[in-house]
Design an enzyme around this catalytic site. Structure first.
Site, PDB file in Angstrom:
ATOM      1  N   TYR A  91       0.685  -1.210  -0.211  1.00  0.00           N
ATOM      2  CA  TYR A  91       0.025  -0.006  -0.090  1.00  0.00           C
ATOM      3  C   TYR A  91       0.965   1.301  -0.145  1.00  0.00           C
ATOM      4  O   TYR A  91       0.289   2.503  -0.336  1.00  0.00           O
ATOM      5  CB  TYR A  91      -0.830   0.149   1.122  1.00  0.00           C
ATOM      6  CG  TYR A  91      -1.982  -1.131   1.426  1.00  0.00           C
ATOM      7  CD1 TYR A  91      -2.140  -1.957   0.608  1.00  0.00           C
ATOM      8  CD2 TYR A  91      -2.423  -1.202   2.630  1.00  0.00           C
ATOM      9  CE1 TYR A  91      -3.004  -3.322   0.586  1.00  0.00           C
ATOM     10  CE2 TYR A  91      -3.180  -2.254   2.965  1.00  0.00           C
ATOM     11  CZ  TYR A  91      -3.492  -3.432   1.747  1.00  0.00           C
ATOM     12  OH  TYR A  91      -4.195  -4.430   2.103  1.00  0.00           O
ATOM     13  N   HIS A 132       1.085 -11.727   2.366  1.00  0.00           N
ATOM     14  CA  HIS A 132      -0.046 -11.214   1.899  1.00  0.00           C
ATOM     15  C   HIS A 132      -1.065 -12.119   1.043  1.00  0.00           C
ATOM     16  O   HIS A 132      -1.948 -11.965   0.734  1.00  0.00           O
ATOM     17  CB  HIS A 132       0.389  -9.940   0.989  1.00  0.00           C
ATOM     18  CG  HIS A 132      -0.658  -8.970   0.988  1.00  0.00           C
ATOM     19  ND1 HIS A 132      -0.269  -7.647   0.848  1.00  0.00           N
ATOM     20  CD2 HIS A 132      -1.766  -8.688   0.824  1.00  0.00           C
ATOM     21  CE1 HIS A 132      -1.289  -6.679   0.827  1.00  0.00           C
ATOM     22  NE2 HIS A 132      -2.059  -7.475   0.499  1.00  0.00           N
TER      23      HIS A 132
HETATM   24  N1  NAP Z   1      -5.306  -8.811   2.396  1.00  0.00           N
HETATM   25  C1  NAP Z   1      -5.505  -8.313   1.272  1.00  0.00           C
HETATM   26  O1  NAP Z   1      -5.384  -9.085   0.153  1.00  0.00           O
HETATM   27  C2  NAP Z   1      -6.472  -7.199   1.107  1.00  0.00           C
HETATM   28  C3  NAP Z   1      -7.298  -6.624   0.019  1.00  0.00           C
HETATM   29  C4  NAP Z   1      -8.043  -5.624   0.021  1.00  0.00           C
HETATM   30  C5  NAP Z   1      -8.338  -5.012   1.311  1.00  0.00           C
HETATM   31  N2  NAP Z   1      -7.663  -5.451   2.521  1.00  0.00           N
HETATM   32  C6  NAP Z   1      -7.789  -4.498   3.627  1.00  0.00           C
HETATM   33  O2  NAP Z   1      -9.114  -4.154   3.770  1.00  0.00           O
HETATM   34  C7  NAP Z   1      -9.527  -2.979   3.755  1.00  0.00           C
HETATM   35  C8  NAP Z   1     -10.970  -2.490   3.383  1.00  0.00           C
HETATM   36  O3  NAP Z   1     -11.066  -3.253   2.013  1.00  0.00           O
HETATM   37  P1  NAP Z   1     -11.253  -2.407   0.799  1.00  0.00           P
HETATM   38  O4  NAP Z   1     -10.680  -1.150   0.859  1.00  0.00           O
HETATM   39  O5  NAP Z   1     -11.013  -3.315  -0.219  1.00  0.00           O
HETATM   40  O6  NAP Z   1     -12.950  -2.181   0.781  1.00  0.00           O
HETATM   41  P2  NAP Z   1     -14.037  -1.893   1.616  1.00  0.00           P
HETATM   42  O7  NAP Z   1     -13.630  -1.162   2.952  1.00  0.00           O
HETATM   43  O8  NAP Z   1     -15.135  -2.703   1.804  1.00  0.00           O
HETATM   44  O9  NAP Z   1     -14.701  -0.308   0.824  1.00  0.00           O
HETATM   45  C9  NAP Z   1     -13.668   0.585   0.815  1.00  0.00           C
HETATM   46  C10 NAP Z   1     -14.789   1.767  -0.212  1.00  0.00           C
HETATM   47  O10 NAP Z   1     -15.841   1.754   0.393  1.00  0.00           O
HETATM   48  C11 NAP Z   1     -16.188   3.308   0.457  1.00  0.00           C
HETATM   49  N3  NAP Z   1     -16.875   3.504   1.894  1.00  0.00           N
HETATM   50  C12 NAP Z   1     -16.238   3.402   2.926  1.00  0.00           C
HETATM   51  N4  NAP Z   1     -17.280   3.583   3.903  1.00  0.00           N
HETATM   52  C13 NAP Z   1     -18.470   3.931   3.486  1.00  0.00           C
HETATM   53  C14 NAP Z   1     -19.608   4.132   4.151  1.00  0.00           C
HETATM   54  N5  NAP Z   1     -20.098   4.234   5.229  1.00  0.00           N
HETATM   55  N6  NAP Z   1     -20.555   4.183   3.053  1.00  0.00           N
HETATM   56  C15 NAP Z   1     -20.322   4.296   1.904  1.00  0.00           C
HETATM   57  N7  NAP Z   1     -19.231   4.023   1.136  1.00  0.00           N
HETATM   58  C16 NAP Z   1     -18.075   3.747   2.126  1.00  0.00           C
HETATM   59  C17 NAP Z   1     -14.614   3.758   0.518  1.00  0.00           C
HETATM   60  O11 NAP Z   1     -14.759   5.139  -0.140  1.00  0.00           O
HETATM   61  P3  NAP Z   1     -14.050   6.580   0.570  1.00  0.00           P
HETATM   62  O12 NAP Z   1     -12.438   5.923   1.077  1.00  0.00           O
HETATM   63  O13 NAP Z   1     -13.897   7.277  -0.549  1.00  0.00           O
HETATM   64  O14 NAP Z   1     -14.794   6.968   1.685  1.00  0.00           O
HETATM   65  C18 NAP Z   1     -14.113   2.927  -0.680  1.00  0.00           C
HETATM   66  O15 NAP Z   1     -14.545   3.388  -1.823  1.00  0.00           O
HETATM   67  C19 NAP Z   1      -8.285  -2.489   2.888  1.00  0.00           C
HETATM   68  O16 NAP Z   1      -8.205  -0.993   3.430  1.00  0.00           O
HETATM   69  C20 NAP Z   1      -6.978  -3.154   3.426  1.00  0.00           C
HETATM   70  O17 NAP Z   1      -6.711  -2.711   4.848  1.00  0.00           O
HETATM   71  C21 NAP Z   1      -6.901  -6.412   2.359  1.00  0.00           C
END
Ligand code: NAP
Length: 291
Positions: A54, A112
């Site tokens: 990241y 990862h």
């Molecule tokens: N291990 C892995 O391979 C892996 C892969 C993916 C993710 N992750 C981890 O999991 C975390 C979360 O996953 P993710 O970022 O893929 O997806 P997520 O948390 O499901 O969704 C994030 C998205 O939703 C929006 N959002 C956030 N809160 C909201 C709300 N209350 N209402 C409406 N929309 C909202 C955000 O927009 P804004 O930011 O513009 O508000 C962003 O576009 C990552 O940050 C990371 O730490 C790990």
């Protein structure tokens, strides 16, 4: 009413505690990371989920230091990414994460994705164990490992125990996968539950792709909560550690405001879709992660 609160933690196999709600920083640009992580602390989160991939370990750590909150009250995770895991590469990446963050220890380090073949995965795990012995990493885990990779781990953990001494093959403390009602991964979560492994749910908001889904709307109306709050509550009540990401101040607060309501049994059942619909990547089955 639920006994969970923003201060709730789960005990890992390592004996350390992990906060039940995390704050994810995937796709958070490095130049805004410090600010949004500080906002997450104001909203009550004490758990940051970063990764080498990241490119925001350093600003996440800067926020932790600037917050004035004792280091021991904050849980910081990072992850080793490699297209081909190996002992040497993991060793140098652990050193890099310690340098980037300036921390004496990392709370949790995950591999990862299971890329690189059995020997590479075993070597990477061994490098984590050695860092844990040195006190550089407190708890260990994997991300995006399928059940086949987890079974394989148990084999080489036994081999490592023979090489390194009794009880030194390591324990998996945490596993992290994309998990939400359209990808519940019962095979993996059952495997983890049997072994006391804490399951973290990434993309718990399905990356905001389903806010108007007909399954969510009745619950939104019934509880007067947002689709995101319903999804996070589902995740918590399934026993997972959800890791929502947001760079929007109001959403950072909204996503932490999930401890004043509860989904009942019928609500939870209504979100059993039986579907397998990833919204992010899915290395559990990708060609690079072949067993
Ligand atoms: N291990 C892995 O391979 C892996 C892969 C993916 C993710 N992750 C981890 O999991 C975390 C979360 O996953 P993710 O970022 O893929 O997806 P997520 O948390 O499901 O969704 C994030 C998205 O939703 C929006 N959002 C956030 N809160 C909201 C709300 N209350 N209402 C409406 N929309 C909202 C955000 O927009 P804004 O930011 O513009 O508000 C962003 O576009 C990552 O940050 C990371 O730490 C790990």
């Amino acid at each position: 009413m639920s006994t969970l609160s923003i201060k709730s933690t789960a005990r890992m196999n390592s004996g350390y505690e992990i906060p039940r709600l995390g704050y994810g920083v995937y796709q958070t640009p490095p130049d805004v990371t410090e600010d949004v992580v500080l906002q997450s602390f104001k909203a009550g989160y004490r758990h940051v989920d970063s990764a080498i991939f990241y490119r925001n370990e350093a600003p996440s750590a800067a926020a932790i230091k600037k917050s004035g909150i004792p280091r021991s009250d904050i849980f910081f995770t990072t992850k080793v990414y490699s297209a081909k895991l190996s002992y040497e590469d993991t060793k140098s990446k652990i050193a890099s994460s310690l340098k980037q963050t300036g921390f004496d220890y990392l709370d949790l380090m995950l591999l990862h994705a299971p890329f690189g073949g059995r020997e590479g995965r075993k070597g990477a795990w061994k490098a984590l164990l050695e860092a844990q012995d040195r006190g550089e990493i407190r708890s260990l885990g994997v991300s995006n490992y399928g059940v086949g990779h987890l079974d394989e781990m148990e084999e080489y953990m036994k081999e490592l125990e023979q090489e390194r001494g009794e009880g030194k093959g390591g324990k998996i403390d945490v596993g992290q996968w994309e998990i939400h009602p359209w990808l519940a991964r019962k095979d993996i979560t059952d495997w983890c539950e049997k072994r006391g492994i804490v399951v973290e749910a990434y993309s718990p908001l399905v990356q905001n792709t389903r806010p108007n889904d007909p399954l969510l709307q009745p619950l939104v109306k019934k509880h007067n909560k947002s689709p995101a709050q319903i999804l996070l509550r589902w995740s918590l009540q399934k026993g997972f550690v959800p890791l929502p990401k947001s760079v929007t101040p109001s959403r950072i607060v909204e996503n932490a405001s999930i401890f004043d309501f509860e989904l009942d049994e019928e609500d939870m059942k209504s979100l059993n879709t039986g579907k397998y619909e990833p919204v992010c990547w899915d290395p559990t089955t990708a060609p690079g992660s072949r067993l």
